[in-house]
Scaffold this active site. Sequence first.
Site, mmCIF file in Angstrom:
data_model
loop_
_atom_site.group_PDB
_atom_site.id
_atom_site.type_symbol
_atom_site.label_atom_id
_atom_site.label_comp_id
_atom_site.label_asym_id
_atom_site.label_seq_id
_atom_site.Cartn_x
_atom_site.Cartn_y
_atom_site.Cartn_z
ATOM 1 N N GLU A 297 0.824 -1.210 0.000
ATOM 2 C CA GLU A 297 0.000 0.000 0.000
ATOM 3 C C GLU A 297 0.859 1.261 0.000
ATOM 4 O O GLU A 297 0.549 2.243 -0.673
ATOM 5 C CB GLU A 297 -0.940 -0.002 1.218
ATOM 6 N N ARG B 268 0.751 3.787 -3.329
ATOM 7 C CA ARG B 268 0.104 5.080 -3.084
ATOM 8 C C ARG B 268 1.126 6.205 -2.884
ATOM 9 O O ARG B 268 1.069 7.226 -3.561
ATOM 10 C CB ARG B 268 -0.812 4.998 -1.863
ATOM 11 N N ASP C 39 -5.183 -9.879 -7.951
ATOM 12 C CA ASP C 39 -5.429 -9.033 -9.125
ATOM 13 C C ASP C 39 -4.186 -8.442 -9.777
ATOM 14 O O ASP C 39 -3.862 -8.719 -10.939
ATOM 15 C CB ASP C 39 -6.416 -7.912 -8.758
ATOM 16 N N GLU D 177 -11.942 0.598 -10.503
ATOM 17 C CA GLU D 177 -11.551 -0.399 -11.503
ATOM 18 C C GLU D 177 -12.395 -0.361 -12.775
ATOM 19 O O GLU D 177 -11.864 -0.493 -13.888
ATOM 20 C CB GLU D 177 -11.598 -1.806 -10.889
ATOM 21 N N THR E 256 -0.838 0.424 -10.202
ATOM 22 C CA THR E 256 -2.148 -0.075 -9.784
ATOM 23 C C THR E 256 -2.901 0.907 -8.890
ATOM 24 O O THR E 256 -4.023 0.622 -8.468
ATOM 25 C CB THR E 256 -2.015 -1.458 -9.113
#
Length: 621
Positions: free
Chosen positions: A210, A214, A355, A524, A611
């Site tokens: 994360e 980010r 994913d 998404e 992502t």
Amino acid sequence: MSKSLPYSVKDVHYDNAKFRHRSPLKVLSQSLLTLNTKRDYASCSTGKFLILILVFGIACLFLMGTKSPNDSALNEKGKVTFVGGLRLGRLLRKPPRIPPRLSPDEGQLKGSATNGSNYDPKWAARQQSVKDAFDYAWSGYRKFAMGYDELMPISQRGVNGLGGLGATVVDALDTAMIMGHGNIVSEAGSWVEAHLLERISQKGQVNLFETTIRVLGGLLSAYHLSGGEHDTMNMTHNGPKPAVYLNVAKDLADRLLSAFNSSPTAVPYSDVILRESTAHPAPGGMSSTAEVASVQLEFNYLSAVSGDPKYSTEAMKVLAHIKTLPRTEGLVPIYISPQSGEFVGENIRLGSRGDSYYEYLIKVWLQQGGNMNSNLTYLHDMYTEAMKGVRHLLVRKSIPKGLVFVGELPYGSKGEFSPKMDHLVCFLPGTLALGATKGLTKEKALAENLLSFEDLENLKLAEDLAKACFEMYEVTATGLAPEIAYFHTEEYSEDGLEGGNKSSIYAKDIIIKHADRHNLLRPETVESLFVLYRITKDTKYRDQGWQIFEAFEKHTKVKSGGYTSLDDVTEVPPHRRDKMETFFLGETLKYLYLLFGDDSVMPLDKFVFNTEAHPLPIRNT
């Protein structure tokens, strides 16, 4: 810097008497009238008479020249067009109108609005609506939660759920740059410069994945977009110098490297103590496959711009290691052990924890130039194998209307198939389309004979899956998708769990369980709509994106500022959850803005999006 002329050179010639073109008749008559002898001639009646005869004679010579066979005194409508070979229209021609001068600001605005290859006033207005929504979301965050990770808009306070690094600030920064939100860029950039290094040195536990996607990703994208690489792309003159973003990114990455260095295998630990630069495994000891395999874009780019290969070296070891592990038609379990380096369990899915592993296989290959002869070709091969496995093992059709969806194998390929599809899986249509055309439009890829039969299959699957993802929105009462949906098949059905929109023709195909009805403002689906629009140019993807945006505006906007997640999308009005995730500003609104905008902004053959939707440049482009 020289400014362009406000009108054409031809008009300047007309406007400026020094360059004004005059006929020979005018030259001669004006010369005669301005001679010093003019006064003498004019003093007697004979002189006046001679002047009149001379002028009349010269005029006759001009007007009575030889006519060409094609000249005519009358046109088809009986109007005089020629007299003695001279167009009367020329004699009667009005001077051209000179366009009004534009101020520099007006000129820039007009240029920015019309220079795009697919400019459309309707979509420009809708893009502005998204920009306004971003401003509204930021204003709520700034007012109630500045410096916190996330805003709780209903409670009007901030909360730290991602390590306390001001995640919303960094996640939103490059979105503001792309939108041209100078004030927000200045606010966010100044906060990064003043506070983030200190936060990093003092904070405790963060999640490797994360924090990388980010915070590290956001810093690196901001570095590039602010002109960090020799000023090659400066989208904003606001905020600190690019070196500020790079220096903070290096400090953060140096601490995150402990996740790799502390592990006995190539698989990193999931949790890092920033102030100590130490790392440890997650409770239970396992790491998520998606998490360990979705930090490579960021670490590769950091090595490229810093000149230090250590970041890329450590991150790429993970993918090289996974290449050696057994896979099921290219598909892998969602857990992996840092202790043994082996996959754990048999659960195969493209939703949570699985994913972005598949997403980064193709994107890392593209980032490094997409060369089939490079030492990274194995990533393209693993991606290709995995997509074959998806089509063979995970793709099904619902009943009664036949929506194409991707399910799960909770107990491996020999176990029972589950018709469960997370909203997270809706990244896949965009990834499939990107993998097929490598970021080019479908039309261009076909014209250059770049698409294989398998590429076309994947592109068709991308469009089919995108339809299922959009219908997850369409079947609900709010027009917003649930976190998870199940699909009605021959083997699986449940009654009384529809989405609330009885007019949808797919109301019986999609099942939404009570525990899965929340919406987290996820990106998404609009991500895939953006990619598919860019590649296919089919405007239905824009229309669908606008419909989703309107539903966000209607049901998630909070009066005091910001937007909130929802508890139940099947009821109107929906119960609100009181959380604005960082990815709403970092991803959802960014993708909507780009969907409605010009293709020249963040072109898919020049950038890959990590992502968390932070764009990073493709090597050598």
